[in-house]
Design a protein around this motif. Structure first.
Motif, PDB file in Angstrom:
ATOM      1  N   HIS A 160       0.806  -1.218   0.000  1.00  0.00           N
ATOM      2  CA  HIS A 160       0.000   0.000   0.000  1.00  0.00           C
ATOM      3  C   HIS A 160       0.839   1.268   0.000  1.00  0.00           C
ATOM      4  CE1 HIS A 160      -1.768  -3.432   2.064  1.00  0.00           C
ATOM      5  NE2 HIS A 160      -2.833  -3.134   1.372  1.00  0.00           N
ATOM      6  N   VAL A 161       2.094   1.114   0.441  1.00  0.00           N
ATOM      7  CA  VAL A 161       2.956   2.289   0.501  1.00  0.00           C
ATOM      8  C   VAL A 161       3.410   2.693  -0.898  1.00  0.00           C
ATOM      9  CG1 VAL A 161       5.121   3.177   1.428  1.00  0.00           C
ATOM     10  CG2 VAL A 161       3.716   1.660   2.801  1.00  0.00           C
ATOM     11  N   VAL A 164       0.246   3.876  -4.800  1.00  0.00           N
ATOM     12  CA  VAL A 164      -0.216   5.135  -5.404  1.00  0.00           C
ATOM     13  C   VAL A 164       0.760   5.624  -6.484  1.00  0.00           C
ATOM     14  CG1 VAL A 164      -0.646   7.570  -4.939  1.00  0.00           C
ATOM     15  CG2 VAL A 164      -1.719   5.828  -3.512  1.00  0.00           C
ATOM     16  N   PRO A 165       2.054   5.773  -6.165  1.00  0.00           N
ATOM     17  CA  PRO A 165       2.971   6.190  -7.238  1.00  0.00           C
ATOM     18  C   PRO A 165       3.045   5.172  -8.379  1.00  0.00           C
ATOM     19  CG  PRO A 165       3.994   6.428  -5.090  1.00  0.00           C
ATOM     20  CD  PRO A 165       2.731   5.693  -4.871  1.00  0.00           C
ATOM     21  N   ILE A 168       0.231   5.843 -10.647  1.00  0.00           N
ATOM     22  CA  ILE A 168       0.426   7.054 -11.443  1.00  0.00           C
ATOM     23  C   ILE A 168       1.348   6.776 -12.629  1.00  0.00           C
ATOM     24  CG2 ILE A 168       1.373   9.388 -11.372  1.00  0.00           C
ATOM     25  CD1 ILE A 168       0.464   9.436  -8.393  1.00  0.00           C
TER      26      ILE A 168
ATOM     27  N   SER B  61       6.008   8.591  -3.052  1.00  0.00           N
ATOM     28  CA  SER B  61       4.835   8.698  -2.187  1.00  0.00           C
ATOM     29  C   SER B  61       5.117   9.656  -1.032  1.00  0.00           C
ATOM     30  CB  SER B  61       4.393   7.301  -1.745  1.00  0.00           C
ATOM     31  OG  SER B  61       4.502   7.118  -0.384  1.00  0.00           O
ATOM     32  N   MET B 289      -4.920  11.500  -4.151  1.00  0.00           N
ATOM     33  CA  MET B 289      -3.665  10.762  -4.101  1.00  0.00           C
ATOM     34  C   MET B 289      -2.709  11.296  -3.036  1.00  0.00           C
ATOM     35  SD  MET B 289      -3.717   8.333  -6.352  1.00  0.00           S
ATOM     36  CE  MET B 289      -4.469   7.750  -7.850  1.00  0.00           C
ATOM     37  N   ALA B 292      -3.934   9.984   0.268  1.00  0.00           N
ATOM     38  CA  ALA B 292      -3.674   8.550   0.336  1.00  0.00           C
ATOM     39  C   ALA B 292      -2.188   8.289   0.593  1.00  0.00           C
ATOM     40  CB  ALA B 292      -4.115   7.866  -0.955  1.00  0.00           C
ATOM     41  N   SER B 293      -1.321   9.119   0.003  1.00  0.00           N
ATOM     42  CA  SER B 293       0.109   8.939   0.215  1.00  0.00           C
ATOM     43  C   SER B 293       0.488   9.232   1.664  1.00  0.00           C
ATOM     44  CB  SER B 293       0.915   9.843  -0.720  1.00  0.00           C
ATOM     45  OG  SER B 293       0.637   9.485  -2.056  1.00  0.00           O
ATOM     46  N   ALA B 296      -0.412   6.291   3.497  1.00  0.00           N
ATOM     47  CA  ALA B 296       0.547   5.226   3.242  1.00  0.00           C
ATOM     48  C   ALA B 296       1.792   5.399   4.106  1.00  0.00           C
ATOM     49  CB  ALA B 296       0.933   5.212   1.762  1.00  0.00           C
TER      50      ALA B 296
END
Lengths: 317, 322
Positions: A160-161, A164-165, A168, B61, B289, B292-293, B296
């Motif tokens: 989960h860390v 996101v990137p 993208i 992130s 995002m 969310a980051s 995270a």
């Protein structure tokens, strides 16, 4: 996970790979002094019967939901709630075709998607992880301990860390709704678990074989391909089986990277099947659930030995 | 790759150079270089993955957590705003609470079952392989969508459990997954159900304890209980520790079960709002995002922190033989 983490050659794990027999049955030990009278012996075998009974009852209790799901997939939906029993009163096969065609594409499509991803993941993990493992287990290079420790560290990193990137970047590469985000990371040995598994295994192989091959003129690639890989087949099999099961079961990343119904994998399709209607058609849903776990069950039966050894070896799920 | 590695095999070019001792040293250093190059080639995919799939995204992130990125426009630097928002976000605290209860209850319970069954199975029982497999099966299936769906039915208002309860005379039992007080407990039960894989690790660990310790203790007159607490448990602590650390990390990241059982909402009343589920909803539901980051990074900090605490605490209770 002992004191020796990050130390190639140290005992990073409680159970060595070579201990193949470690998890096999140990014969019952009856201390010599206790071989007593007949009644005492009968008492002991009575106790043994009792513990078998307990274990079997407990096993049935644990597996009941699973067996019940399989039997319910052969019941008309209306009967599923009424019948907590295992034998269907009006057995029917209708749930299977009904579930198979319930979504936009038929279930075969989702199975195919899942299989393609699984196949890519298995190839990637076997090739990339065994290469990395060979380097960690056999070759000397600067900062080896540090890299090894980093590799172990990435095993603990929650996906989960980074999701996101990653999303993208994949979105910019136009990789969303393709198989690539689910396969490419495996080709880059990001499943550190398998690197670790194979490092442990390769360390257990005698170095004399490498030396003999070297004298016969083998380079590192030759040693890797002709000596290490053939001998590491049990670890490769464990890797393949675990990769199959984990990738087949994986939901989180498939849910995120595959949003086009045509690209759905089995778990994502199942989920949309349950949530599509306000009143879940349990019969067909259970039928497709059974279809979705059947391959895992098959691999489990076929590969039990490797699974048990793999878990005992690396101490991971 | 093959020709270079094999072509530069040591000892071929170095034959007619210098006196023997020097040649030896040169040879060694040359083979070192070859070996190093080989190592880097073998590790190339892994290095690439580490940089592109792991480290890069971690740093990205971290950066994104200080922006308000929504995929549509370029990210704006907003400083600590996301983290400030976290502190005012009741759902963030709810998700932390749910996750901590889940981990705190289900991991010890799961390991207790695993250890108890391992001890029973380790007493030289016939059919060990069969029992082991039967108990292990749920571990393989536990994280699948199919099983989560099954759970949703079993513990639903019109589910298997309620059917049995009605047969036993409870007229209208609650829907376990649709009542906030109980929903999380159905997921805890699901986690405990998967005790098979730590059980196998315990079994392997028990096999490593030398028989002679027990024999010696028995000669010294130690009873069953005494042997258990003075031999089995201390020698098993490294494995208990390993299982504990792994299961804490692993169950902190649980997602599928809560997602399926609550139809992706974390409901009812946020009672199954796992941390990762909240993160998913923020990142991929709202496309927030940046936020969310930040979530995270808090997750990473918590998992790393818990693991560090575990390792420090281990000094007091984990026993190493050497």
């Amino acid at each position: 996970m002992h004191g020796g983490v990050g130390e190639p050659g140290g005992t990073a794990n409680p159970v060595p790979v070579g201990a193949q027999t470690a998890v096999e049955a140990r014969p019952p030990v009856v201390p010599a002094g206790k071989r007593g009278t007949r009644s005492a012996r009968r008492g002991r075998s009575g106790r043994r019967m009792l513990s078998h009974l307990g274990l079997i009852l407990f096993g049935c209790f644990m597996l009941y939901p699973l067996i019940w799901m399989v039997s319910s997939s052969f019941k008309p939906t209306g009967e599923i709630f009424r019948e907590p029993g295992l034998i269907p009163t009006n057995p029917t096969l209708d749930n299977y075709p009904a579930g198979w065609t319930a979504l936009d594409s038929d279930f075969g499509r989702y199975i195919l998607n899942s299989l393609l991803i699984v196949a890519g993941a298995i190839v990637g993990n076997i090739v990339a992880c065994s290469m990395a493992a060979y380097a960690f287990a056999r070759l000397k290079f600067p900062l080896r301990r540090m890299w090894f420790a980093i590799m172990l560290g990435t095993m603990m990193l929650p996906i989960h860390v980074v999701i996101v990137p990653q999303y993208i970047v994949y979105a910019q590469l136009d990789w969303i709704n393709t198989y690539w985000p689910l396969i490419v990371p495996k080709l880059l040995a990001t499943d550190a678990f398998f690197v670790f598994l194979m490092v442990q295994f390769i360390r257990g192989l005698p170095r004399e074989l490498d030396d003999a091959a070297r004298i016969d003129g083998c380079g590192h690639l030759g040693i890797f391909l002709r000596i290490i890989m053939p001998l590491a087949m049990p670890a490769v099999a464990t890797t393949a089986i675990f990769t199959f099961i984990w990738t087949w079961n994986d939901f989180f990343s498939q849910l995120i990277f595959l949003t086009d119904p045509d690209m759905y994998t089995v778990p994502v399709a199942l989920r949309s099947f349950v949530d599509a209607t306000s009143r879940t058609p349990w019969g067909p849903v259970f039928a497709m659930s059974v279809v979705s776990i059947a391959p895992i069950f098959g691999f489990f039966l076929a590969g039990q030995r490797y699974l048990v050894r793999g878990i005992a070896t690396t101490g991971l799920k | 790759m093959a020709p270079t590695l094999e072509g530069e095999r040591p000892g071929m070019a170095a034959v007619d150079e210098g006196d023997p001792p020097r040649r030896g040293r040169r040879q060694r250093s040359r083979s070192d270089i070859v070996e190093r190059r080989a190592a880097h080639l073998f590790l190339a995919p892994w290095f690439l993955g580490l940089a592109l799939i792991t480290i890069g995204p971690i740093l990205a992130s971290a950066y994104l957590s200080f922006t308000d990125y929504s995929l549509l426009e370029a990210p704006n630097w907003i400083g600590w705003e996301n983290y400030d928002r976290l502190l005012d976000d009741p759902r963030f605290f709810q998700s932390l609470k749910v996750t901590f209860i889940y981990v705190g209850v289900s991991v010890p319970l799961q390991l207790a079952f695993a250890l108890a069954l391992a001890l029973v199975l380790d007493r030289g029982i016939r059919g060990l392989a069969f029992y082991r497999s039967a108990y292990y099966l749920p571990s393989l299936l536990g994280s699948s969508v199919a099983i989560a769906i099954l759970w949703r039915q079993i513990f639903g208002t019109e589910g298997l459990i309620n059917r049995v309860l009605q047969a036993l005379g409870w007229d209208s039992p609650p829907g376990w997954v649709s009542t906030p007080e109980y929903s999380l407990w159905t997921l805890i039960l699901l986690h405990v159900w998967t005790f098979g894989s730590p059980m196998i690790i315990f079994l392997a660990g028990l096999r490593q304890i030398p028989r002679m310790y027990y024999e010696a203790a028995e000669v010294d007159g130690a009873g069953r209980l005494r042997r258990f607490f003075s031999i089995t448990i201390p020698l098993l602590t490294p494995i208990i520790f390993f299982n504990f650390v792994y299961q804490v990390i692993h169950s902190f990241q649980s997602f599928t079960q809560a997602f399926i059982v609550s139809s992706g909402t974390g409901g009812p009343a946020d009672s199954t709002l796992f941390y990762t589920l909240y993160l998913y909803r923020k990142g991929f539901g709202d496309f927030d995002m940046g936020y969310a980051s930040a979530l995270a990074w808090v997750l990473l900090t918590i998992v790393a922190g818990l693991t560090a605490v575990n390792f420090v605490a281990a000094k007091w209770w984990v026993f190493y033989e050497d």
